[in-house]
Design a protein around this motif. Sequence first.
Motif, PDB file in Angstrom:
ATOM      1  N   SER A   1      46.614  46.787  44.935  1.00  0.00           N
ATOM      2  CA  SER A   1      45.714  47.618  45.737  1.00  0.00           C
ATOM      3  C   SER A   1      45.141  48.724  44.856  1.00  0.00           C
ATOM      4  N   HIS A   2      44.158  49.394  45.435  1.00  0.00           N
ATOM      5  CA  HIS A   2      43.437  50.401  44.659  1.00  0.00           C
ATOM      6  C   HIS A   2      44.031  51.792  44.846  1.00  0.00           C
ATOM      7  N   ASP A   3      44.027  52.583  43.783  1.00  0.00           N
ATOM      8  CA  ASP A   3      44.264  54.019  43.892  1.00  0.00           C
ATOM      9  C   ASP A   3      43.378  54.688  42.843  1.00  0.00           C
TER      10      ASP A   3
ATOM     11  N   GLY B   1      46.831  39.643  39.866  1.00  0.00           N
ATOM     12  CA  GLY B   1      46.002  40.817  39.553  1.00  0.00           C
ATOM     13  C   GLY B   1      45.224  41.255  40.783  1.00  0.00           C
ATOM     14  N   GLY B   2      44.708  40.274  41.509  1.00  0.00           N
ATOM     15  CA  GLY B   2      43.899  40.554  42.696  1.00  0.00           C
ATOM     16  C   GLY B   2      44.718  41.090  43.857  1.00  0.00           C
ATOM     17  N   LEU B   3      46.038  41.029  43.743  1.00  0.00           N
ATOM     18  CA  LEU B   3      46.871  41.558  44.831  1.00  0.00           C
ATOM     19  C   LEU B   3      47.153  43.050  44.677  1.00  0.00           C
TER      20      LEU B   3
ATOM     21  N   THR C   1      44.086  32.038  49.951  1.00  0.00           N
ATOM     22  CA  THR C   1      44.912  33.108  50.538  1.00  0.00           C
ATOM     23  C   THR C   1      44.273  34.483  50.325  1.00  0.00           C
ATOM     24  N   MET C   2      43.180  34.527  49.572  1.00  0.00           N
ATOM     25  CA  MET C   2      42.612  35.824  49.198  1.00  0.00           C
ATOM     26  C   MET C   2      41.723  36.400  50.300  1.00  0.00           C
ATOM     27  N   GLU C   3      41.397  37.660  50.132  1.00  0.00           N
ATOM     28  CA  GLU C   3      40.563  38.379  51.097  1.00  0.00           C
ATOM     29  C   GLU C   3      39.093  38.080  50.809  1.00  0.00           C
TER      30      GLU C   3
HETATM   31  C1  SAM Z   1      41.500  42.867  45.471  1.00  0.00           C
HETATM   32  S1  SAM Z   1      41.858  42.818  47.181  1.00  0.00           S
HETATM   33  C2  SAM Z   1      43.547  43.274  47.210  1.00  0.00           C
HETATM   34  C3  SAM Z   1      44.375  42.237  47.915  1.00  0.00           C
HETATM   35  C4  SAM Z   1      44.129  42.175  49.395  1.00  0.00           C
HETATM   36  N1  SAM Z   1      44.733  43.311  50.037  1.00  0.00           N
HETATM   37  C5  SAM Z   1      44.661  40.889  50.015  1.00  0.00           C
HETATM   38  O1  SAM Z   1      45.373  40.946  51.005  1.00  0.00           O
HETATM   39  O2  SAM Z   1      44.317  39.838  49.501  1.00  0.00           O
HETATM   40  C6  SAM Z   1      40.978  44.213  47.682  1.00  0.00           C
HETATM   41  C7  SAM Z   1      41.064  44.491  49.158  1.00  0.00           C
HETATM   42  O3  SAM Z   1      42.336  45.052  49.489  1.00  0.00           O
HETATM   43  C8  SAM Z   1      42.198  46.132  50.398  1.00  0.00           C
HETATM   44  N2  SAM Z   1      42.578  47.393  49.714  1.00  0.00           N
HETATM   45  C9  SAM Z   1      42.961  47.525  48.439  1.00  0.00           C
HETATM   46  N3  SAM Z   1      43.256  48.802  48.160  1.00  0.00           N
HETATM   47  C10 SAM Z   1      43.047  49.504  49.265  1.00  0.00           C
HETATM   48  C11 SAM Z   1      43.166  50.884  49.587  1.00  0.00           C
HETATM   49  N4  SAM Z   1      43.540  51.791  48.704  1.00  0.00           N
HETATM   50  N5  SAM Z   1      42.856  51.260  50.856  1.00  0.00           N
HETATM   51  C12 SAM Z   1      42.450  50.341  51.768  1.00  0.00           C
HETATM   52  N6  SAM Z   1      42.311  49.020  51.509  1.00  0.00           N
HETATM   53  C13 SAM Z   1      42.604  48.610  50.272  1.00  0.00           C
HETATM   54  C14 SAM Z   1      40.737  46.155  50.793  1.00  0.00           C
HETATM   55  O4  SAM Z   1      40.581  45.356  51.909  1.00  0.00           O
HETATM   56  C15 SAM Z   1      40.057  45.533  49.613  1.00  0.00           C
HETATM   57  O5  SAM Z   1      38.825  44.941  49.914  1.00  0.00           O
END
Ligand code: SAM
Length: 573
Positions: free
Chosen positions: A257-259, A253-255, A184-186
């Motif tokens: 998002s980043h800031d 943890g992998g879900l 299910t991961m990216e």
């Molecule tokens: C660790 S994954 C987070 C989970 C992912 N969104 C998923 O659906 O599986 C990291 C990916 O999430 C998205 N993402 C996370 N934070 C983001 C942000 N601040 N802006 C845009 N995309 C973000 C990007 O595609 C990134 O490569």
Amino acid sequence: MVNKSCTEDNGQSTNKALPCPICKKVADKKCSGCHNISYCSSEHQKKHWKIHKNECRMFAVKRNEIYGRYLVATRDIPQGTVIFTDEPIATGPKRCTYPVCLTCYKQLDGSYRCSKCTFPMCSEECEQDPIHADNECVIFQRGLPVGSKISNFNAMCPAYECITALRCLLLKERNPCKWEKLLTMEHHNELRKSVPGLWNRNHVNVVKLLLEWYKMKDDFDEETIHSVLGYIDVNCFEIKCKDLEICGVYRDGGLMSHDCVPNTHHAISISEDHKMFVRSSVPIKKGEIITTSYANQLRGTRERRAFLKETKYFDCVCGRCEDRTEFATYLSGVKCTECATGYLLPKEPLSVNSTEWTCTNAPEVHVPNSGDGILSNSKHSAISCNKTMKEEQIYTILKKAHRDIEESSRSTAGSPVSRLERLLKKYSGKILHPNHSLLLTVIKDLNYAYAELHVGVDSSKDEVDLDRLNRSKALCMQLLSALDMIDPGLTRPRGVTLYQLSTPDFQIARYKFQKKEIGVQEYRASIEKVLTYLQTSKEILELDKIVTPNAHMYGKIVNQFDAFQNILKSLNN
Ligand SMILES: C[S@@+](CC[C@H](N)C(=O)[O-])C[C@H]1O[C@@H](n2cnc3c(N)ncnc32)[C@H](O)[C@@H]1O
């Protein structure tokens, strides 16, 4: 900037009073874990726990066009709350690594090899551990003994590039539940295909190796192996382990998002289970996105964004990236060579191409002038400066400074304090802003170096070097002010810095008390203030105590806290 509140509703976060799930009567006792369900009584809550425990969470998973999936708080989460813990789906060595033991990840010298697959290991015990024996070892025995060819133990070794991916692939058979989570991961395959060299290197070093040498053609196709490499790339967390860092893939943890100014921090256990603890570093409101930082927060915007683009395949547009002053920290500021008070900052910090750097005193740029204070928020400067520089010119200055700092850290001439202070003297406010990311790193190191020099709490007054104590205190305060803006709340750097601040702060107060510059009242108040630093520090590093190699620092903080409490008690008597 992305709105941090969530607009979608998955039905989990409601304010409506729902009936008790057991008897359907009026329910006013909210579950204290998730705040999403209410009961009429504690008996019915207990009765329902078997069902509810699987859904009792402080977050919901949402999806939007920008982030893909992400986590949203389903209740107000106070600062310092463990929001969730997570077990890894898989762990293993990082893609680029020196030869390491595949069980304990100790760096190796080649004196022992696995008797079955010929890979270098550290001992028979590690060879037999299921982490290795039940995973790659079984597959490596099917093909040519690649491990026996590993002979350079001081260089990165491409033979390790397949290990973590292989462990993930083996989950399909051995742990279908984890395998399903992984799927299910990216993976960002399309984007990764366009990174020069990446796809091809993966193809040769991992995909072909596994399919052809290790005869996995019947089990997997090329696309699946590339996707697994993508899941690891995009989702992995670094785990500090003995000599080096390894990587771990976590579902929840992998879900996150980043800031670039996240609202959580996490710690990962160094024990074999590598459990992750995610804790709110600041209060998080119901509906807010739960974030972590994928990049080092002490880096400047252009560097962070480049890192995120290169490793996580997105352009960050968070509030900090959007603000060229990085919340008035001036973390990227390079001294203007034209005017006395200005600093050059990227004109368009969100531009993906090279951008011009303009002075903070430029007439059209209304940002606080940074010249008269480290985190000055003063009104717009009366000076007008039109200085601009190309990004390439800025990078030349930064590369030179970076080289200088690197050389200084390798040098053995003089004491660490004198070497680091020399760097600050040369660069701070002269070539770079005092808060420039390169200098904050120097300050961090300097805080450790000063901490080594501070005499114990119970030493005699003759040993006090007031200048040094004041300097050490000022540097800790400077770092804390920057952290307030870029890494706020209960985070590890704050915990460490507060501890480092406590000794000079206390010793200055004690010196003044002994010299009768302050009375007992003021001395007592100073100790109480230092105790609040240490209390916060304890609170932060308590999590580390269980899980990271920083555990030893927690013990020191507790001892220091007790010592100051005793001093306070003796004053009160
Ligand atoms: C660790 S994954 C987070 C989970 C992912 N969104 C998923 O659906 O599986 C990291 C990916 O999430 C998205 N993402 C996370 N934070 C983001 C942000 N601040 N802006 C845009 N995309 C973000 C990007 O595609 C990134 O490569």
